[in-house]
Design a protein around this motif. Structure first.
Motif, PDB file in Angstrom:
ATOM      1  N   ILE A  73       0.872  -1.169   0.000  1.00 36.27           N
ATOM      2  CA  ILE A  73       0.000   0.000   0.000  1.00 36.27           C
ATOM      3  C   ILE A  73       0.911   1.221   0.000  1.00 36.27           C
ATOM      4  N   ASN A  74       0.869   1.972  -1.081  1.00 34.51           N
ATOM      5  CA  ASN A  74       1.732   3.159  -1.238  1.00 34.51           C
ATOM      6  C   ASN A  74       3.202   2.845  -0.982  1.00 34.51           C
ATOM      7  N   GLY A  75       3.633   1.721  -1.539  1.00 33.98           N
ATOM      8  CA  GLY A  75       5.039   1.347  -1.472  1.00 33.98           C
ATOM      9  C   GLY A  75       5.499   0.758  -0.161  1.00 33.98           C
ATOM     10  N   ARG A  76       4.578   0.499   0.762  1.00 39.55           N
ATOM     11  CA  ARG A  76       4.949  -0.014   2.081  1.00 39.55           C
ATOM     12  C   ARG A  76       4.262  -1.345   2.350  1.00 39.55           C
ATOM     13  N   GLY A  77       4.895  -2.125   3.219  1.00 45.58           N
ATOM     14  CA  GLY A  77       4.331  -3.397   3.629  1.00 45.58           C
ATOM     15  C   GLY A  77       3.440  -3.250   4.854  1.00 45.58           C
ATOM     16  N   TRP A  78       3.397  -4.277   5.671  1.00 45.63           N
ATOM     17  CA  TRP A  78       2.448  -4.396   6.778  1.00 45.63           C
ATOM     18  C   TRP A  78       2.530  -3.198   7.730  1.00 45.63           C
ATOM     19  N   ASN A  79       1.389  -2.482   7.892  1.00 41.27           N
ATOM     20  CA  ASN A  79       1.278  -1.328   8.787  1.00 41.27           C
ATOM     21  C   ASN A  79       2.324  -0.253   8.514  1.00 41.27           C
ATOM     22  N   GLY A  80       2.790  -0.193   7.273  1.00 41.68           N
ATOM     23  CA  GLY A  80       3.866   0.738   6.938  1.00 41.68           C
ATOM     24  C   GLY A  80       3.411   2.111   6.510  1.00 41.68           C
ATOM     25  N   TYR A  81       2.097   2.311   6.352  1.00 45.91           N
ATOM     26  CA  TYR A  81       1.600   3.602   5.884  1.00 45.91           C
ATOM     27  C   TYR A  81       0.409   4.004   6.740  1.00 45.91           C
ATOM     28  N   THR A  82       0.273   5.301   7.002  1.00 46.93           N
ATOM     29  CA  THR A  82      -0.783   5.793   7.880  1.00 46.93           C
ATOM     30  C   THR A  82      -1.591   6.883   7.189  1.00 46.93           C
ATOM     31  N   PHE A  83      -2.920   6.778   7.289  1.00 44.26           N
ATOM     32  CA  PHE A  83      -3.844   7.812   6.841  1.00 44.26           C
ATOM     33  C   PHE A  83      -4.445   8.454   8.094  1.00 44.26           C
ATOM     34  N   THR A  84      -4.221   9.744   8.306  1.00 45.66           N
ATOM     35  CA  THR A  84      -4.682  10.420   9.511  1.00 45.66           C
ATOM     36  C   THR A  84      -5.984  11.168   9.229  1.00 45.66           C
ATOM     37  N   VAL A  85      -6.978  10.951  10.096  1.00 49.27           N
ATOM     38  CA  VAL A  85      -8.302  11.545   9.923  1.00 49.27           C
ATOM     39  C   VAL A  85      -8.763  12.166  11.235  1.00 49.27           C
ATOM     40  N   ASP A  86      -9.731  13.072  11.140  1.00 56.62           N
ATOM     41  CA  ASP A  86     -10.372  13.659  12.310  1.00 56.62           C
ATOM     42  C   ASP A  86     -11.733  13.007  12.513  1.00 56.62           C
ATOM     43  N   GLN A  87     -12.050  12.675  13.733  1.00 58.89           N
ATOM     44  CA  GLN A  87     -13.330  12.026  14.009  1.00 58.89           C
ATOM     45  C   GLN A  87     -14.493  12.910  13.538  1.00 58.89           C
ATOM     46  N   GLY A  88     -15.478  12.256  12.910  1.00 60.94           N
ATOM     47  CA  GLY A  88     -16.673  12.944  12.449  1.00 60.94           C
ATOM     48  C   GLY A  88     -16.585  13.538  11.070  1.00 60.94           C
ATOM     49  N   ARG A  89     -15.409  13.479  10.443  1.00 58.62           N
ATOM     50  CA  ARG A  89     -15.255  14.069   9.112  1.00 58.62           C
ATOM     51  C   ARG A  89     -15.183  12.966   8.060  1.00 58.62           C
ATOM     52  N   THR A  90     -15.425  13.352   6.787  1.00 62.10           N
ATOM     53  CA  THR A  90     -15.485  12.408   5.682  1.00 62.10           C
ATOM     54  C   THR A  90     -14.314  12.645   4.733  1.00 62.10           C
ATOM     55  N   TYR A  91     -13.735  11.549   4.253  1.00 58.22           N
ATOM     56  CA  TYR A  91     -12.530  11.605   3.429  1.00 58.22           C
ATOM     57  C   TYR A  91     -12.725  10.781   2.152  1.00 58.22           C
ATOM     58  N   ARG A  92     -12.039  11.225   1.125  1.00 56.56           N
ATOM     59  CA  ARG A  92     -12.069  10.496  -0.147  1.00 56.56           C
ATOM     60  C   ARG A  92     -10.806   9.649  -0.276  1.00 56.56           C
ATOM     61  N   PHE A  93     -10.983   8.380  -0.597  1.00 52.42           N
ATOM     62  CA  PHE A  93      -9.878   7.466  -0.868  1.00 52.42           C
ATOM     63  C   PHE A  93      -9.947   7.061  -2.343  1.00 52.42           C
ATOM     64  N   ARG A  94      -8.874   7.321  -3.068  1.00 53.82           N
ATOM     65  CA  ARG A  94      -8.785   6.934  -4.483  1.00 53.82           C
ATOM     66  C   ARG A  94      -7.853   5.723  -4.568  1.00 53.82           C
ATOM     67  N   ILE A  95      -8.416   4.559  -4.847  1.00 52.98           N
ATOM     68  CA  ILE A  95      -7.666   3.303  -4.794  1.00 52.98           C
ATOM     69  C   ILE A  95      -7.395   2.805  -6.201  1.00 52.98           C
TER      70      ILE A  95
END
Length: 543
Positions: free
Chosen positions: A195-217
């Protein structure tokens, strides 16, 4: 560990204001240095392909109709090309970045791509298209934003994340190419997923509670379909490869090779960290990797079992694929609704059937379309066509229907007329999922089902609200049918997105021809076009 906290509206506004609102469509300038570098995606040192020192490569952000000027400097020891998956290159197959249209950039040299993202929105990616370099990196995301006055069928999300996921090999790309593919052997199973060039738990997506985010996969892998899911969170599908969709809710999504999906995810769970999971589909051994969805005020790490995902269930995947429909009232890149084009009321001029196969030819594993296994010529087809160089290819060198004969080698080019409306049926009699892509176009996925396609299969077509894509899957021993309006003159690659199959012959070129020889139909050869093979020494403009 990188984070994507840019507000989508802010990105669009900045891109738009940088170049003003008057006159010609804006230009975005990029300079890329292609180098080798050490990477450790699965915990072992590998030689990767970096762009400006990055793996994956830099994100491209653009607004509909922007002009992208991308100067690529090749510091590798091998020739290099970049292609732009899903970018239609309207009237301009000269910029497509595959060997059928472009000479590769030699070591120590550079080439500048001039690309307009004409009448497009959505999520796409770029990748190296030559010499199996895709197995070493060199890929990155492309986001095309709607123009500010064009309505988007959902509120601006709080952030926009690119997810480049796919299978990965620890073996050097050169060894995969020379010791396996060119030796007549198929690739072994991949070693893992990234995932984005990283293996197990190697990348983090940070979000704020209650907000909505777009993920382009995007599935940027070589051989494997994947399933994407987020622990404890729902996925609201909003876009696939430039088409706004009905906003169905899913627990997980199958994403096949070369495909790009957009989902909205609301951070509506208790504050802690959650697994973002990608697992392989239809593989003997299920591969799994994870990233982390991190709530910004969380002090609790990921925990608990990974959420369930499908493994080999074909019927599950087929049902989900059929549920993905177009949002007919949403605007696309223009203000008019997507449903204003009544594709189902147009009768195709003809039907083309393409059947994949896996023949052995001269004792080596090859892959074929209608029994023809593509071989690269010594001169790009587009250059040979433009300069009228004989002996490079013959139009009609691949049949438009399966022959059932033995496989054979050929530089295969199929003829098509400009503005022809055709039906294409992908027939798969193998036991593996196929993923097909057509450069230069989006097409309407009319239907898919098991068994042999017949004219009676049209009774099951979706004539009203199917999605327009540039990549579609074909399930084992099944068919998928599409309608496509051939409104883009050029030499266009039709290929398997399984990169081993593509490399060993499961591809051909569709020559969409207009006798008008007019700039209204196709742009002239670029002045900076690289010339190689039998085109070397010729001129791109008269004296």
């Amino acid at each position: 560990m990188r984070e994507c906290k840019l507000l989508s509206f802010a990105i669009v506004l900045v891109l738009f204001l940088v170049n003003g609102v008057n006159g010609e469509d804006p230009y975005r300038l990029f300079t890329w240095k292609i180098t080798y570098g050490d990477i450790y995606p699965l915990g072992v040192k590998q030689q990767g392909i970096l762009i400006n020192g990055q793996f994956p490569g830099p994100q491209i952000d653009a607004v509909t109709n922007d002009n992208l000027v991308i100067s690529v400097f090749n510091y590798l020891r091998e020739p290099f090309l970049i292609s732009w998956d899903g970018i239609q290159q309207r009237r301009n197959s000269w910029q497509d970045g595959v060997y059928g249209t472009n000479c590769p950039i030699l070591p120590g040299k550079n080439f500048t791509y001039n690309i307009q993202v004409k009448d497009q929105i959505g999520s796409f990616f770029y990748f190296p298209s030559f010499l199996f370099h895709k197995a070493a990196g060199g890929f990155g995301g492309i986001r095309i934003w709607s123009r500010p006055k064009i309505p988007v069928p959902f509120p601006n999300p709080a952030g926009d994340f690119t997810v480049l996921a796919g299978d990965w090999y620890k073996t050097n790309h050169y060894i995969l190419r020379r010791s396996f593919l060119e030796f007549g052997r198929n690739l072994p199973s991949p070693d893992g997923l990234l995932i984005n060039g990283r293996g197990w738990n190697g990348y983090t997506f940070t979000v704020d509670q209650g907000r909505t985010y777009r993920f382009r996969i995007s599935n940027v892998g070589l051989t494997t379909s994947i399933n994407f899911r987020i622990q404890g969170h729902k996925l609201k599908l909003v876009e696939v490869e430039g088409s706004h969709t009905l906003q169905n809710i899913y627990d997980s999504l199958d994403i096949h090779l070369g495909q790009s999906y957009s989902v909205l995810v609301t951070a509506d769970q208790p504050v802690q960290d959650y697994y973002v999971v990608v697992s392989s589909r239809f593989t003997p051994r299920v591969l799994t990797t994870t990233a982390v969805l991190h709530y910004s005020n969380s002090r609790k790490g990921v925990s608990g079992p990974l959420p369930w995902g499908p493994s080999t269930q074909v019927a599950w995947s087929l049902s989900q694929a059929r549920s993905i429909r177009s949002n007919l009232t949403a605007s696309g890149p223009r203000p008019n609704p997507q449903g204003s084009y009544h594709y189902g009321l147009i009768k195709p001029a003809r039907t083309i059937m393409l059947a994949n196969s896996a023949p052995y030819i001269n004792g080596k594993q090859r892959f074929a379309v209608n029994s023809v296994s593509y071989v690269q010529p010594d001169t790009p087809l587009k250059l040979a066509d433009y300069f009228k160089i004989p002996g490079v290819f013959s139009v009609g060198s691949i049949p438009t229907n399966p022959t059932g004969g033995s496989g054979y080698l050929q530089t295969s080019v199929m003829h098509a007329n400009f503005r022809e409306y055709v039906e294409i049926v992908f027939q798969n009699w193998e036991d593996t999922v196929q993923s097909w892509h057509i450069d230069g176009y989006s097409f309407f996925v009319m239907g898919m089902d098991g068994g042999q396609w017949t004219p009676a299969s049209r009774a099951r077509y979706n004539l009203r609200d199917t999605v327009a894509l540039s990549t579609t899957q074909v399930y084992p021993r099944s068919w998928t049918a599409i309608y496509v309006a051939l409104d883009n003159v050029g030499m266009w690659n039709v290929r398997s997105e399984n990169w081993a199959r593509q490399y060993l012959g499961q591809q051909f070129y569709l020559r969409v021809y207009s006798p008008a020889n007019s700039w209204r139909d196709e742009y002239p050869i670029p002045r900076n076009a690289l010339l190689c093979g039998r085109a070397r020494g010729r001129r791109t403009r008269p004296l």
